[in-house]
Design a protein around this motif. Structure first.
Motif, PDB file in Angstrom:
ATOM      1  N   UNK A  43      -1.899  -5.975  -6.430  1.00 11.74           N
ATOM      2  CA  UNK A  43      -2.175  -5.480  -4.952  1.00 11.74           C
ATOM      3  C   UNK A  43      -3.294  -6.395  -3.900  1.00 11.74           C
ATOM      4  N   UNK A  44      -4.159  -6.739  -4.485  1.00  7.70           N
ATOM      5  CA  UNK A  44      -5.256  -7.600  -3.924  1.00  7.70           C
ATOM      6  C   UNK A  44      -4.892  -9.114  -4.018  1.00  7.70           C
ATOM      7  N   UNK A  45      -3.592  -9.500  -4.107  1.00  4.64           N
ATOM      8  CA  UNK A  45      -3.503 -10.927  -4.315  1.00  4.64           C
ATOM      9  C   UNK A  45      -3.022 -11.634  -2.926  1.00  4.64           C
ATOM     10  N   UNK A  46      -2.548 -10.628  -2.021  1.00  2.00           N
ATOM     11  CA  UNK A  46      -1.971 -11.256  -0.803  1.00  2.00           C
ATOM     12  C   UNK A  46      -0.519 -11.752  -0.995  1.00  2.00           C
ATOM     13  N   UNK A  47      -0.056 -11.602  -2.132  1.00  2.00           N
ATOM     14  CA  UNK A  47       1.348 -11.985  -2.249  1.00  2.00           C
ATOM     15  C   UNK A  47       2.045 -10.730  -2.283  1.00  2.00           C
ATOM     16  N   UNK A  48       3.205 -10.770  -1.376  1.00  2.00           N
ATOM     17  CA  UNK A  48       4.199  -9.582  -1.416  1.00  2.00           C
ATOM     18  C   UNK A  48       4.695  -9.075  -2.601  1.00  2.00           C
ATOM     19  N   UNK A  49       4.681  -7.887  -2.737  1.00  2.00           N
ATOM     20  CA  UNK A  49       5.121  -6.997  -4.102  1.00  2.00           C
ATOM     21  C   UNK A  49       6.484  -6.802  -3.752  1.00  2.00           C
ATOM     22  N   UNK A  50       7.624  -6.894  -4.745  1.00  2.00           N
ATOM     23  CA  UNK A  50       8.845  -6.427  -4.863  1.00  2.00           C
ATOM     24  C   UNK A  50       8.945  -5.626  -6.080  1.00  2.00           C
ATOM     25  N   UNK A  51       9.296  -4.419  -5.994  1.00  2.00           N
ATOM     26  CA  UNK A  51       9.413  -3.495  -7.116  1.00  2.00           C
ATOM     27  C   UNK A  51      10.642  -2.580  -7.064  1.00  2.00           C
ATOM     28  N   UNK A  52      11.153  -2.266  -8.276  1.00  2.00           N
ATOM     29  CA  UNK A  52      12.100  -1.082  -8.339  1.00  2.00           C
ATOM     30  C   UNK A  52      11.575   0.185  -8.071  1.00  2.00           C
ATOM     31  N   UNK A  53      12.285   1.041  -7.488  1.00  2.00           N
ATOM     32  CA  UNK A  53      11.919   2.480  -6.982  1.00  2.00           C
ATOM     33  C   UNK A  53      12.290   3.172  -7.977  1.00  2.00           C
ATOM     34  N   UNK A  54      11.312   3.167  -9.083  1.00  2.00           N
ATOM     35  CA  UNK A  54      11.589   4.162 -10.119  1.00  2.00           C
ATOM     36  C   UNK A  54       9.996   4.874 -10.195  1.00  2.00           C
ATOM     37  N   UNK A  55      10.148   5.864 -11.070  1.00  2.00           N
ATOM     38  CA  UNK A  55       9.152   6.952 -11.095  1.00  2.00           C
ATOM     39  C   UNK A  55       7.735   6.234 -11.323  1.00  2.00           C
ATOM     40  N   UNK A  56       7.780   5.420 -12.445  1.00  2.00           N
ATOM     41  CA  UNK A  56       6.480   4.775 -12.701  1.00  2.00           C
ATOM     42  C   UNK A  56       5.826   3.821 -11.858  1.00  2.00           C
ATOM     43  N   UNK A  57       6.765   3.230 -11.190  1.00  2.00           N
ATOM     44  CA  UNK A  57       6.336   2.496  -9.748  1.00  2.00           C
ATOM     45  C   UNK A  57       5.873   3.088  -8.885  1.00  2.00           C
ATOM     46  N   UNK A  58       6.305   4.225  -8.692  1.00  2.00           N
ATOM     47  CA  UNK A  58       6.035   5.177  -7.286  1.00  2.00           C
ATOM     48  C   UNK A  58       4.756   5.962  -7.768  1.00  2.00           C
ATOM     49  N   UNK A  59       4.316   5.827  -8.694  1.00  2.00           N
ATOM     50  CA  UNK A  59       2.949   6.731  -9.343  1.00  2.00           C
ATOM     51  C   UNK A  59       1.732   5.710  -8.333  1.00  2.00           C
ATOM     52  N   UNK A  60       2.079   4.551  -8.261  1.00  2.00           N
ATOM     53  CA  UNK A  60       0.939   3.666  -7.353  1.00  2.00           C
ATOM     54  C   UNK A  60       1.522   3.128  -6.051  1.00  2.00           C
ATOM     55  N   UNK A  61       2.952   2.882  -6.091  1.00  2.00           N
ATOM     56  CA  UNK A  61       3.508   2.038  -4.991  1.00  2.00           C
ATOM     57  C   UNK A  61       4.319   2.945  -4.113  1.00  2.00           C
ATOM     58  N   UNK A  62       4.455   2.490  -2.758  1.00  2.00           N
ATOM     59  CA  UNK A  62       5.361   3.156  -1.917  1.00  2.00           C
ATOM     60  C   UNK A  62       5.707   1.931  -0.956  1.00  2.00           C
ATOM     61  N   UNK A  63       6.584   2.261   0.102  1.00  2.00           N
ATOM     62  CA  UNK A  63       7.218   1.428   1.048  1.00  2.00           C
ATOM     63  C   UNK A  63       5.994   0.928   1.853  1.00  2.00           C
ATOM     64  N   UNK A  64       4.921   1.320   1.888  1.00  2.00           N
ATOM     65  CA  UNK A  64       3.919   0.972   2.988  1.00  2.00           C
ATOM     66  C   UNK A  64       3.042  -0.310   2.065  1.00  2.00           C
TER      67      UNK A  64
END
Length: 80
Positions: free
Chosen positions: A1-22
């Motif tokens: 999250x702090x790297x400045x590199x854009x993240x691409x992730x699959x929209x699964x429950x475990x990723x959604x615990x931390x990540x969203x479209x923003x």
């Protein structure tokens, strides 16, 4: 999250615990869609800039070491 590199992730429950479209480019589990997410992260400069900045803010507010240490100190005060 702090790297400045854009993240691409699959929209699964475990990723959604931390990540969203923003803060990242979310895709389905399909390889073609994941590829689309990578392509968008590489070519859509305004969104890449916005999302990487939001990811850095999220990290600073919720996951940085000083935040973790503060939470641990608070927990230890509660149980001692």
């Amino acid at each position: 999250l702090d790297s400045g590199i854009p993240l691409v992730a699959t929209d699964i429950w475990s990723h959604r615990q931390v990540l969203d479209e923003t803060v990242c480019f979310l895709t389905t589990l399909e390889p073609e869609d994941f590829g689309r997410g990578i392509l968008e992260a590489l070519t859509n400069q305004p969104e890449r800039t916005r999302r990487t900045a939001a990811a850095k803010r999220l990290y600073a507010e919720k996951y940085a070491r000083k935040v973790y240490v503060g939470k641990m100190r608070h927990l230890l005060r509660l149980i001692s």
